[in-house]
Design an enzyme around this catalytic site. Structure first.
Site, PDB file in Angstrom:
ATOM      1  N   LYS A 210       4.805 -11.914   1.875  1.00 57.12           N
ATOM      2  CA  LYS A 210       4.488 -12.907   0.849  1.00 57.12           C
ATOM      3  C   LYS A 210       5.716 -13.757   0.531  1.00 57.12           C
ATOM      4  O   LYS A 210       5.671 -14.974   0.517  1.00 57.12           O
ATOM      5  CB  LYS A 210       3.991 -12.167  -0.401  1.00 57.12           C
ATOM      6  CG  LYS A 210       3.573 -13.046  -1.543  1.00 57.12           C
ATOM      7  CD  LYS A 210       2.915 -12.186  -2.624  1.00 57.12           C
ATOM      8  CE  LYS A 210       2.778 -12.951  -3.920  1.00 57.12           C
ATOM      9  NZ  LYS A 210       2.142 -12.144  -4.965  1.00 57.12           N
ATOM     10  N   GLU A 216      13.447  -5.210   4.585  1.00 55.89           N
ATOM     11  CA  GLU A 216      12.943  -4.448   5.730  1.00 55.89           C
ATOM     12  C   GLU A 216      12.250  -5.372   6.733  1.00 55.89           C
ATOM     13  O   GLU A 216      12.490  -5.313   7.943  1.00 55.89           O
ATOM     14  CB  GLU A 216      11.926  -3.383   5.272  1.00 55.89           C
ATOM     15  CG  GLU A 216      12.509  -2.238   4.470  1.00 55.89           C
ATOM     16  CD  GLU A 216      12.544  -2.515   2.972  1.00 55.89           C
ATOM     17  OE1 GLU A 216      12.507  -3.711   2.576  1.00 55.89           O
ATOM     18  OE2 GLU A 216      12.626  -1.550   2.200  1.00 55.89           O
ATOM     19  N   GLY A 272       0.564  -8.260  -3.730  1.00 53.78           N
ATOM     20  CA  GLY A 272       0.755  -7.618  -2.420  1.00 53.78           C
ATOM     21  C   GLY A 272      -0.277  -6.540  -2.136  1.00 53.78           C
ATOM     22  O   GLY A 272      -0.915  -6.529  -1.081  1.00 53.78           O
ATOM     23  N   ARG A 273      -0.448  -5.628  -3.086  1.00 52.90           N
ATOM     24  CA  ARG A 273      -1.354  -4.499  -2.839  1.00 52.90           C
ATOM     25  C   ARG A 273      -2.819  -4.898  -2.952  1.00 52.90           C
ATOM     26  O   ARG A 273      -3.709  -4.069  -2.759  1.00 52.90           O
ATOM     27  CB  ARG A 273      -1.019  -3.337  -3.773  1.00 52.90           C
ATOM     28  CG  ARG A 273      -1.028  -3.684  -5.251  1.00 52.90           C
ATOM     29  CD  ARG A 273      -0.314  -2.612  -6.054  1.00 52.90           C
ATOM     30  NE  ARG A 273      -0.133  -2.972  -7.446  1.00 52.90           N
ATOM     31  CZ  ARG A 273       0.869  -3.708  -7.919  1.00 52.90           C
ATOM     32  NH1 ARG A 273       1.791  -4.187  -7.088  1.00 52.90           N
ATOM     33  NH2 ARG A 273       0.967  -3.967  -9.200  1.00 52.90           N
ATOM     34  N   GLU A 358       1.250   1.928  -7.840  1.00 47.27           N
ATOM     35  CA  GLU A 358       2.071   0.751  -8.129  1.00 47.27           C
ATOM     36  C   GLU A 358       1.407  -0.062  -9.241  1.00 47.27           C
ATOM     37  O   GLU A 358       2.085  -0.708 -10.040  1.00 47.27           O
ATOM     38  CB  GLU A 358       2.270  -0.099  -6.868  1.00 47.27           C
ATOM     39  CG  GLU A 358       3.548  -0.922  -6.926  1.00 47.27           C
ATOM     40  CD  GLU A 358       3.892  -1.610  -5.613  1.00 47.27           C
ATOM     41  OE1 GLU A 358       2.983  -1.934  -4.839  1.00 47.27           O
ATOM     42  OE2 GLU A 358       5.084  -1.842  -5.356  1.00 47.27           O
ATOM     43  N   HIS A 389      -7.860  23.648   5.394  1.00 44.81           N
ATOM     44  CA  HIS A 389      -7.082  24.734   5.997  1.00 44.81           C
ATOM     45  C   HIS A 389      -5.634  24.700   5.536  1.00 44.81           C
ATOM     46  O   HIS A 389      -4.783  25.344   6.139  1.00 44.81           O
ATOM     47  CB  HIS A 389      -7.175  24.647   7.522  1.00 44.81           C
ATOM     48  CG  HIS A 389      -8.579  24.835   7.999  1.00 44.81           C
ATOM     49  ND1 HIS A 389      -9.079  26.048   8.407  1.00 44.81           N
ATOM     50  CD2 HIS A 389      -9.612  23.963   8.071  1.00 44.81           C
ATOM     51  CE1 HIS A 389     -10.354  25.914   8.730  1.00 44.81           C
ATOM     52  NE2 HIS A 389     -10.701  24.653   8.526  1.00 44.81           N
ATOM     53  N   LYS A 509      16.212  -1.733  -5.027  1.00 47.75           N
ATOM     54  CA  LYS A 509      16.492  -2.821  -4.073  1.00 47.75           C
ATOM     55  C   LYS A 509      17.849  -3.445  -4.364  1.00 47.75           C
ATOM     56  O   LYS A 509      18.644  -3.704  -3.462  1.00 47.75           O
ATOM     57  CB  LYS A 509      15.442  -3.938  -4.226  1.00 47.75           C
ATOM     58  CG  LYS A 509      14.121  -3.688  -3.582  1.00 47.75           C
ATOM     59  CD  LYS A 509      13.351  -5.026  -3.577  1.00 47.75           C
ATOM     60  CE  LYS A 509      11.866  -4.835  -3.535  1.00 47.75           C
ATOM     61  NZ  LYS A 509      11.117  -6.064  -3.799  1.00 47.75           N
TER      62      LYS A 509
HETATM   63  C1  G6Q Z   1       2.719  -4.913  -3.725  1.00 47.70           C
HETATM   64  C2  G6Q Z   1       4.135  -5.083  -3.831  1.00 47.70           C
HETATM   65  C3  G6Q Z   1       4.917  -4.740  -2.586  1.00 47.70           C
HETATM   66  C4  G6Q Z   1       5.015  -5.872  -1.573  1.00 47.70           C
HETATM   67  C5  G6Q Z   1       6.116  -5.548  -0.576  1.00 47.70           C
HETATM   68  C6  G6Q Z   1       6.247  -6.582   0.509  1.00 47.70           C
HETATM   69  O1  G6Q Z   1       1.916  -5.163  -4.605  1.00 47.70           O
HETATM   70  O2  G6Q Z   1       4.410  -6.333  -4.314  1.00 47.70           O
HETATM   71  O3  G6Q Z   1       4.445  -3.602  -1.936  1.00 47.70           O
HETATM   72  O4  G6Q Z   1       3.797  -6.069  -0.951  1.00 47.70           O
HETATM   73  O5  G6Q Z   1       7.337  -5.395  -1.243  1.00 47.70           O
HETATM   74  O6  G6Q Z   1       6.537  -7.823  -0.043  1.00 47.70           O
HETATM   75  P1  G6Q Z   1       6.491  -9.115   0.830  1.00 47.70           P
HETATM   76  O7  G6Q Z   1       5.081  -9.331   1.270  1.00 47.70           O
HETATM   77  O8  G6Q Z   1       6.983 -10.237  -0.056  1.00 47.70           O
HETATM   78  O9  G6Q Z   1       7.382  -8.890   2.018  1.00 47.70           O
END
Ligand code: G6Q
Length: 548
Positions: A210, A216, A272-273, A358, A389, A509
């Site tokens: 996003k 990462e 994001g989620r 989250e 199990h 972070k």
């Molecule tokens: C989700 C969070 C988080 C996000 C990641 C990746 O709701 O905001 O999990 O999706 O940190 O972020 P980017 O899409 O900006 O790389």
């Protein structure tokens, strides 16, 4: 004091629930079922072809009435309307929360800052359809003229978990001529293993981010580009045929070297989620094709509409959310186990962990005061029957109460003899055993010696929901995910927290950014953290061989 100034635990509906809890806390499910032989039929709800049996919960009809009162008194209806209207209900980020617009039909109108966003959503969907059709048909060629056979999604968190979960869940519908991999971790091994047996000439990277600034993802994307260019003779123009981006940040995408005509856009009102139905789902569409992807969107939309319009007492996400609050806040349970009896849903618990934890892992209310009760529980789980199990022992006979969600389907996608009947027999047996257990008398009656009998007693009275549907299709997956999305919303609204921010991920972070140069560029520099962190950094420097 006005009604709105009341904190949750001061509300009349909350106090009634507290009093009611004292009355029914020790009631056993054995008793509840014996008292009402129709309980199993009456305590169930069905919508969008999803059947929810909630009869094996430690509730009476009165409990449900009081929980619905709580939803009404806390203004859940108004909160739902505000979300669907595009109000900026994510207060701490001053954003609308409109994942529901991502699956709205073309003719719908949802305004953000006075502009209808639905045409933009469909323009991106059209672009995704065109691109995925070209890749799947072989029309889209790599730099050397060969067709794409491998797709690697690079993303993390919300830009990874939805795509991975959906790919696994819908693998049955995917094009098996294409190989899909998902790289999220900054651990070198993730990318190394994902690429080791692939030919760069046939590999497409989808960089899903996003912000397009995530450490990462950007690190992995740069290393992926190096891998590609090494394999293709170093010509940087190759990037255009092998990298596409999914992002809200065109400037950063261009800076990376990806042609913005190969960028699939989404917007800041998609969390994001909550983004698997946005362009973040590009890898899903590449795997299953646009028709199946649209069917998935339709499933989401059906559940969105159900959530928006159904009365609370028959509203699946509301019921699920309220039952979660009942256990977390009155029975003081700490966790919820999600147990899909469907192998394709193996990543669903991991996906739900992010969605639920989250979103509702918050300790202050919207007005910044500390919450007066527990909020989001810990979600965990594994597909059945494997868990039976291993960890089910604790659910059956441990000292903790763990509400369970069982998820099962009437039909297997890969029927093999008796397997599916056996699988379903196990789901039904588990929820039955959890609810009714086995008494000391029953154990003794089987001739068990006295010394062994206590070990073989199952107390029962361990609650569960069972969600049953016909079969796992793209449409059904959409319904299932939306069910949980909106149950999370229900809980967040009642707890009066911001379910759509994630400030809790920030501090780590920032600290990592401070430590990176201490490991890379200044291996001999003095470290000024706490004594534990200092010690660990010094030891790591020695281990990696940059310091004595
Ligand atoms: C989700 C969070 C988080 C996000 C990641 C990746 O709701 O905001 O999990 O999706 O940190 O972020 P980017 O899409 O900006 O790389």
């Amino acid at each position: 004091m006005t009604t709105t100034a009341l904190s949750l635990t001061e509300r009349a509906a909350w106090k009634s629930l507290e009093a009611h809890y004292e009355k029914i806390r020790d009631l056993h499910l054995r008793q509840l079922f014996a008292d009402d032989p129709t309980r199993g039929e009456r305590m169930a709800a069905e919508a969008c072809s999803l059947y929810l049996d909630y009869s094996k919960n430690r509730v009476t009809h009165e409990t449900l009435k009081l929980l619905v009162n709580l939803a009404e008194e806390t203004g859940l209806r108004a909160r739902i309307d505000a979300m669907f209207r595009g109000d900026k209900i994510n207060l701490t980020e001053d954003r609308a929360v409109l994942h529901v617009a991502l699956r709205a039909p073309k003719e719908a109108s949802i305004l953000v800052d006075g502009e209808n966003v639905v045409p933009h959503v469909h323009a991106v969907l059209d672009k995704m359809t065109d691109f995925s059709t070209r890749v799947r048909s072989g029309d889209w060629k790599g730099h050397t003229g060969r067709r794409i056979r491998n797709v690697i999604n690079i993303g993390i968190g919300g830009s990874d978990l939805g795509p991975v979960m959906a790919y696994e869940a819908l693998k049955f519908y995917s094009d098996r001529a294409l190989t899909f991999r998902f790289v999220s971790n900054v651990d070198d091994t993730d990318l190394a293993e994902a690429t080791r047996d692939l030919d760069p000439a046939e590999t497409l990277f989808v960089v899903a981010s996003k912000t397009f600034t995530t450490l990462e993802t950007m690190t992995n994307a740069h290393s992926a580009r190096d891998w590609l260019l090494n394999g293709l003779g170093g010509d940087a123009v190759a990037v255009a045929r092998h990298f596409v981006a999914v992002s809200t940040n065109a400037a950063k995408v261009a800076e990376f070297g990806i042609d913005t005509s190969n960028m699939f856009e989404f917007w800041d009102w998609v969390g994001g989620r909550y983004s698997m139905t946005s362009a973040i789902g590009l890898s899903t569409m590449l795997a299953i094709g646009s028709d199946h992807f649209y069917a998935m969107l339709d499933g989401f939309h059906q559940m969105d509409e159900h959530f928006r319009t159904a009365p609370f007492e028959r509203n699946l996400p509301v019921l699920l959310g309220l039952l979660g609050i009942w256990y977390a806040d009155f029975f003081a349970t700490q966790t919820v186990a999600v147990l899909p009896y469907e192998q394709y849903l193996k990543r669903f618990p991991a996906y739900l962990q992010q969605l639920t934890m989250e979103s509702n892992g918050k300790h202050v209310t919207l007005d910044g005061t500390r919450v007066g009760c527990d909020t989001g529980p810990i979600y965990w789980g594994e597909p059945g029957t494997n868990g039976q199990h291993s960890f089910y022992q604790l659910i059956h006979q441990g000292t903790r109460l763990i509400p369970c969600d069982f998820i099962a389907f009437g039909q297997s996608l890969n029927p093999l003899g008796r397997h599916h009947d056996m699988l379903l027999a196990n789901v039904f047996a588990q929820s039955e055993a959890l609810a009714f257990g086995k008494t000391l008398d029953q154990v003794r009656g089987e001739g068990t010696p006295d010394w062994l009998a206590p070990h073989r007693v199952f107390e029962g009275n361990r609650p569960s929901n069972t969600i049953l549907a016909e079969r796992l299709t793209p449409e059904m997956l959409g319904k299932l995910v939306a069910l949980y999305e909106h149950s999370v919303f229900t809980q967040g609204a009642i707890w009066n927290i911001d379910s759509f921010d994630q400030w809790g991920v920030e501090l780590g972070k920032v600290l990592a950014q401070r430590i990176i140069p201490e490991l890379e560029d200044m291996p001999e520099s003095e470290v000024k953290h706490d004594s534990s962190t200092n010690c660990l950094i010094r030891r790591y420097r020695k281990l990696k061989g940059t310091s004595r």
